[in-house]
Design a protein around this motif. Sequence first.
Motif, PDB file in Angstrom:
ATOM      1  N   SER A   8       9.094  -9.626  26.326  1.00  0.00           N
ATOM      2  CA  SER A   8       9.954  -9.273  25.203  1.00  0.00           C
ATOM      3  C   SER A   8      10.311 -10.512  24.407  1.00  0.00           C
ATOM      4  O   SER A   8      10.402 -10.473  23.184  1.00  0.00           O
ATOM      5  N   TRP A   9      10.526 -11.643  25.084  1.00  0.00           N
ATOM      6  CA  TRP A   9      10.835 -12.879  24.366  1.00  0.00           C
ATOM      7  C   TRP A   9       9.670 -13.289  23.484  1.00  0.00           C
ATOM      8  O   TRP A   9       9.850 -13.699  22.341  1.00  0.00           O
ATOM      9  N   ILE A  12       9.840 -11.086  20.519  1.00  0.00           N
ATOM     10  CA  ILE A  12      10.963 -11.453  19.661  1.00  0.00           C
ATOM     11  C   ILE A  12      10.647 -12.726  18.893  1.00  0.00           C
ATOM     12  O   ILE A  12      10.937 -12.833  17.706  1.00  0.00           O
ATOM     13  N   TYR A  48      17.466  -5.246  20.089  1.00  0.00           N
ATOM     14  CA  TYR A  48      17.004  -6.557  19.632  1.00  0.00           C
ATOM     15  C   TYR A  48      16.258  -6.492  18.304  1.00  0.00           C
ATOM     16  O   TYR A  48      16.115  -7.503  17.619  1.00  0.00           O
ATOM     17  N   ARG A  68      21.484  -9.150  17.231  1.00  0.00           N
ATOM     18  CA  ARG A  68      21.325  -9.392  18.670  1.00  0.00           C
ATOM     19  C   ARG A  68      19.998 -10.100  18.961  1.00  0.00           C
ATOM     20  O   ARG A  68      19.929 -10.993  19.800  1.00  0.00           O
ATOM     21  N   GLY A  69      18.949  -9.713  18.274  1.00  0.00           N
ATOM     22  CA  GLY A  69      17.647 -10.369  18.431  1.00  0.00           C
ATOM     23  C   GLY A  69      17.686 -11.819  17.980  1.00  0.00           C
ATOM     24  O   GLY A  69      17.122 -12.709  18.622  1.00  0.00           O
ATOM     25  N   CYS A  72      19.455 -13.875  20.559  1.00  0.00           N
ATOM     26  CA  CYS A  72      18.546 -14.146  21.664  1.00  0.00           C
ATOM     27  C   CYS A  72      17.612 -15.303  21.308  1.00  0.00           C
ATOM     28  O   CYS A  72      17.379 -16.204  22.119  1.00  0.00           O
ATOM     29  N   THR A  73      17.102 -15.291  20.095  1.00  0.00           N
ATOM     30  CA  THR A  73      16.216 -16.362  19.632  1.00  0.00           C
ATOM     31  C   THR A  73      16.937 -17.699  19.640  1.00  0.00           C
ATOM     32  O   THR A  73      16.413 -18.703  20.132  1.00  0.00           O
ATOM     33  N   ALA A  75      19.586 -18.570  21.402  1.00  0.00           N
ATOM     34  CA  ALA A  75      19.891 -18.959  22.780  1.00  0.00           C
ATOM     35  C   ALA A  75      18.652 -19.542  23.466  1.00  0.00           C
ATOM     36  O   ALA A  75      18.746 -20.548  24.182  1.00  0.00           O
ATOM     37  N   ALA A  76      17.502 -18.938  23.248  1.00  0.00           N
ATOM     38  CA  ALA A  76      16.267 -19.443  23.855  1.00  0.00           C
ATOM     39  C   ALA A  76      15.903 -20.814  23.282  1.00  0.00           C
ATOM     40  O   ALA A  76      15.468 -21.705  24.019  1.00  0.00           O
TER      41      ALA A  76
END
Length: 116
Positions: A8-9, A12, A48, A68-69, A72-73, A75-76
């Motif tokens: 999923s990452w 994304i 996401y 939210r997506g 996540c991006t 944070a990664a």
Amino acid sequence: MKRGPWISWVTIARLAPDGATVTELAGHLGVTKQAASQLVDEIVRKGYAERRPHPEDARARLVVLTERGWACTRAAEEAAAEVVGAWGVILGEDSVRVLRECLEGIAAYGPVRPVW
């Protein structure tokens, strides 16, 4: 087929710049359109990403990140920067720069072929 959370990452990350169609994601991931569609269903269901009308093709849908997506991006990217920062302490900044250039040469943007 069992997918790890990283798949999923990878999806994304591909969506992050400007969004993508399911067909583009399938090509990027090296999977069938059906598999990419199932993956999109999953990340949409989890909040996401969302599907929008494609601005240039009335038959296609554009899959874009939600807030939210994007979170996540970010944070990664922060986690990756922290790891690479530690490499700089160990290897030195010049060595990390050379390593990054070498990796970019062999792992240019897309396509990504997941192994599961």
